[in-house]
Design a protein around this motif. Structure first.
Motif, mmCIF file in Angstrom:
data_model
loop_
_atom_site.group_PDB
_atom_site.id
_atom_site.type_symbol
_atom_site.label_atom_id
_atom_site.label_comp_id
_atom_site.label_asym_id
_atom_site.label_seq_id
_atom_site.Cartn_x
_atom_site.Cartn_y
_atom_site.Cartn_z
ATOM 1 N N TRP A 143 23.795 -51.047 0.668
ATOM 2 C CA TRP A 143 23.759 -51.689 1.983
ATOM 3 C C TRP A 143 22.664 -52.752 2.019
ATOM 4 C CZ3 TRP A 143 26.795 -50.672 6.396
ATOM 5 C CH2 TRP A 143 26.353 -51.265 7.578
ATOM 6 N N PHE A 144 21.509 -52.415 1.433
ATOM 7 C CA PHE A 144 20.410 -53.378 1.405
ATOM 8 C C PHE A 144 20.780 -54.595 0.555
ATOM 9 C CE2 PHE A 144 16.491 -54.947 -0.674
ATOM 10 C CZ PHE A 144 15.872 -55.481 0.450
ATOM 11 N N THR A 145 21.399 -54.366 -0.605
ATOM 12 C CA THR A 145 21.837 -55.485 -1.440
ATOM 13 C C THR A 145 22.853 -56.340 -0.692
ATOM 14 O OG1 THR A 145 21.458 -54.242 -3.479
ATOM 15 C CG2 THR A 145 22.956 -56.114 -3.616
ATOM 16 N N LEU B 192 19.052 -48.257 11.881
ATOM 17 C CA LEU B 192 17.885 -49.120 12.031
ATOM 18 C C LEU B 192 18.171 -50.524 11.516
ATOM 19 C CD1 LEU B 192 14.902 -49.365 12.806
ATOM 20 C CD2 LEU B 192 14.310 -48.526 10.517
ATOM 21 N N ASP B 193 18.851 -50.635 10.389
ATOM 22 C CA ASP B 193 19.171 -51.950 9.837
ATOM 23 C C ASP B 193 20.065 -52.743 10.782
ATOM 24 O OD1 ASP B 193 19.299 -53.755 7.267
ATOM 25 O OD2 ASP B 193 21.370 -53.561 7.964
ATOM 26 N N ARG C 293 19.179 -56.528 12.620
ATOM 27 C CA ARG C 293 19.901 -57.660 12.042
ATOM 28 C C ARG C 293 19.543 -59.014 12.648
ATOM 29 N NH1 ARG C 293 26.082 -56.543 9.991
ATOM 30 N NH2 ARG C 293 25.481 -55.283 8.178
ATOM 31 N N PRO C 294 19.207 -59.088 13.944
ATOM 32 C CA PRO C 294 18.821 -60.403 14.475
ATOM 33 C C PRO C 294 17.614 -61.021 13.774
ATOM 34 C CG PRO C 294 19.320 -58.894 16.263
ATOM 35 C CD PRO C 294 19.314 -58.075 15.013
ATOM 36 N N TYR C 295 16.836 -60.215 13.058
ATOM 37 C CA TYR C 295 15.640 -60.722 12.374
ATOM 38 C C TYR C 295 15.913 -61.091 10.913
ATOM 39 C CZ TYR C 295 13.497 -58.769 16.532
ATOM 40 O OH TYR C 295 13.177 -58.477 17.832
ATOM 41 N N ALA D 149 13.728 -52.369 7.691
ATOM 42 C CA ALA D 149 14.525 -51.136 7.679
ATOM 43 C C ALA D 149 14.463 -50.465 6.311
ATOM 44 C CB ALA D 149 15.970 -51.456 8.048
ATOM 45 N N PHE D 150 14.488 -51.267 5.243
ATOM 46 C CA PHE D 150 14.462 -50.707 3.896
ATOM 47 C C PHE D 150 13.148 -49.983 3.631
ATOM 48 C CE2 PHE D 150 13.812 -51.248 -0.761
ATOM 49 C CZ PHE D 150 14.887 -50.489 -1.193
ATOM 50 N N ALA D 151 12.034 -50.584 4.015
ATOM 51 C CA ALA D 151 10.737 -49.929 3.827
ATOM 52 C C ALA D 151 10.657 -48.637 4.638
ATOM 53 C CB ALA D 151 9.607 -50.878 4.225
#
Length: 443
Positions: free
Chosen positions: A261-263, A404-405, A409-411, A419-421
């Motif tokens: 998802w992060f990728t 959270l991701d 998303r607007p950022y 979110a990943f951290a």
């Protein structure tokens, strides 16, 4: 290979077992850095992004079978704690056969697996094309890679980390050399990077089989003949392997979904963001494998304590490995802050990729500190073969991360990295909720 033969656990013993793992594991992300560097310096941003996307697909597929290492580690350590030499031998052979069979299945299904994976990931057409070249080559090494997972887990569970170091060094040095030769020397691009890894997988398996024979004091065929008839197909043992590994597989799939998802977040934002995030993920991979040295040590000693039903040894194993993990996490965070930008400049020449990676560097530097508890707890629960707790915690943490991701998303990439951290804290918190049950199980 008995419980009495094991040295008492001290800080010196923890370090003696951890440093070979650290050296071998640290070489794994260095290979990723080499791949990224040779592609980044000889190809385009789309080539580098393609390797990032292809590597994500391979991780998603191969590490779905990471239970071959993790489940093997805990079960081998517990067999050692019980002094059950025959079961330790049988575990190795079961793991090798299972890994080779599953890897052969992946190779046979590589085309539809790639089609399904790339349908889920939002890469640009040229990025997806280059990712397909890389993934196609990597699948050629699938049987060897999965069998090596099982072999590595067996060595770690027995606390034989020096042979495990030799295995990892062979794998990673051959990988790096082959990638340089095939990409930089022959100009094969992403396909060459993947083919170099596949070649290394097969050579490492051959060396690993020789190392296993050295640990056993006899060849693997001799070990096979020594086992009593029906040992490898014992229903109780097979049922336990299936139960533990099914839970760990579900846990691994949940965590892979998180990383994928992060990728995909980077792919959705563009080739520059995807490539920059891939460069920084090499830093996090380096941190993970250094911290995993202590988590793997915890797997071995926690597993032995569980096998021996020794609650005091369990507590000491957790405390000592936690001390080392905390110091390592702090040192890694400081090193990334100090050296991150020069390393980014060494890996990538594209100005946009460099600038984006530098902007997100503080998040990558924070991960070793934020993630240290989650890596260590993974090791503790794997050693105790608490598969259900690992599965439930991973699913809960992944769902919370996805929510959270989406909220951030607007950022753009800033939100994706935030979110990943945070996902590492979510994993540690979810596993901590199962701690009382783990402690009660030892009484």
């Amino acid at each position: 290979m008995t419980a009495a033969a094991q040295p008492p656990l001290t800080r010196k013993a923890v370090w003696a077992q951890a440093w070979p793992i650290m050296l071998g594991q640290a070489a794994i992300p260095l290979v990723g850095v080499v791949d990224a560097a040779v592609i980044g310096r000889t190809g385009t941003a789309a080539d580098l992004a393609g390797v990032a996307l292809g590597a994500s697909v391979i991780s998603m597929v191969f590490w779905a079978f990471g239970f071959l290492r993790m489940g093997m580690s805990g079960m081998a350590a517990q067999a050692l704690g019980r002094g059950d030499r025959d079961e330790s031998r049988a575990l190795l052979l079961r793991g090798l056969l299972l890994g080779f069979a599953l890897g052969g299945g992946l190779l046979a299904l590589s085309v539809p697996l790639q089609q399904a994976a790339f349908a889920l990931l939002a890469g640009e057409p040229e990025v997806t094309r280059q990712a397909g070249h890389y993934a196609t080559a990597r699948f050629l090494g699938a049987p060897a890679a999965l069998a090596t997972y099982a072999l590595t887990g067996w060595l770690i569970g027995l606390g034989r980390t020096r042979p495990a170091l030799v295995l990892q060094l062979v794998l990673n040095l051959v990988n790096a050399a082959a990638s340089i030769a095939l990409v930089w020397g022959l100009g094969l691009g992403p396909f060459g990077a993947g083919l170099g890894t596949a070649i290394a997988d097969w050579l490492a398996l051959g060396v690993g089989l020789l190392l296993a024979g050295h640990v056993l004091g006899e060849s693997l065929p001799a070990t096979w003949r020594r086992l009593a008839p029906g040992t490898l197909t014992d229903r109780t043992a097979l049922a336990r392997i299936i139960r533990v590994n099914a839970d760990i597989m579900a846990r691994t799939l949940a965590l892979l979904a998180m990383f994928t998802w992060f990728t995909n977040a980077g792919a959705r934002l563009g080739a520059v963001e995807l490539a920059a995030n891939h460069v920084l993920l090499q830093f996090i991979a380096m941190a993970a494998f250094v911290l995993d040295a202590f988590a793997f040590t915890a797997e071995s000693h926690v597993g032995q304590a569980v096998g021996a039903r020794d609650h005091a040894a369990f507590r000491r194993a957790v405390r000592l490995t936690a001390e080392f993990s905390a110091v390592a996490g702090l040192m890694l965070a400081l090193a990334f802050l100090a050296l991150g930008q020069p390393l980014v400049a060494l890996i990538a020449t594209d100005p946009g990729v460099r600038a984006e990676a530098a902007r997100m560097l503080p998040f990558a530097a924070a991960v070793p500190l934020l993630g240290m508890p989650s890596w260590l707890l993974d090791g503790v629960f794997i050693g105790a073969t608490q598969g259900r707790a690992l599965r439930n915690a991973a699913v809960a943490a992944t769902l919370a991360y996805l929510a959270l991701d989406l909220a951030l998303r607007p950022y753009a990439n800033l939100g994706a990295w935030s979110a990943f951290a945070a996902s590492y804290l979510l994993r540690a918190g979810a596993l901590s909720a199962h701690w009382p049950t783990l402690v009660r199980s030892l009484r």
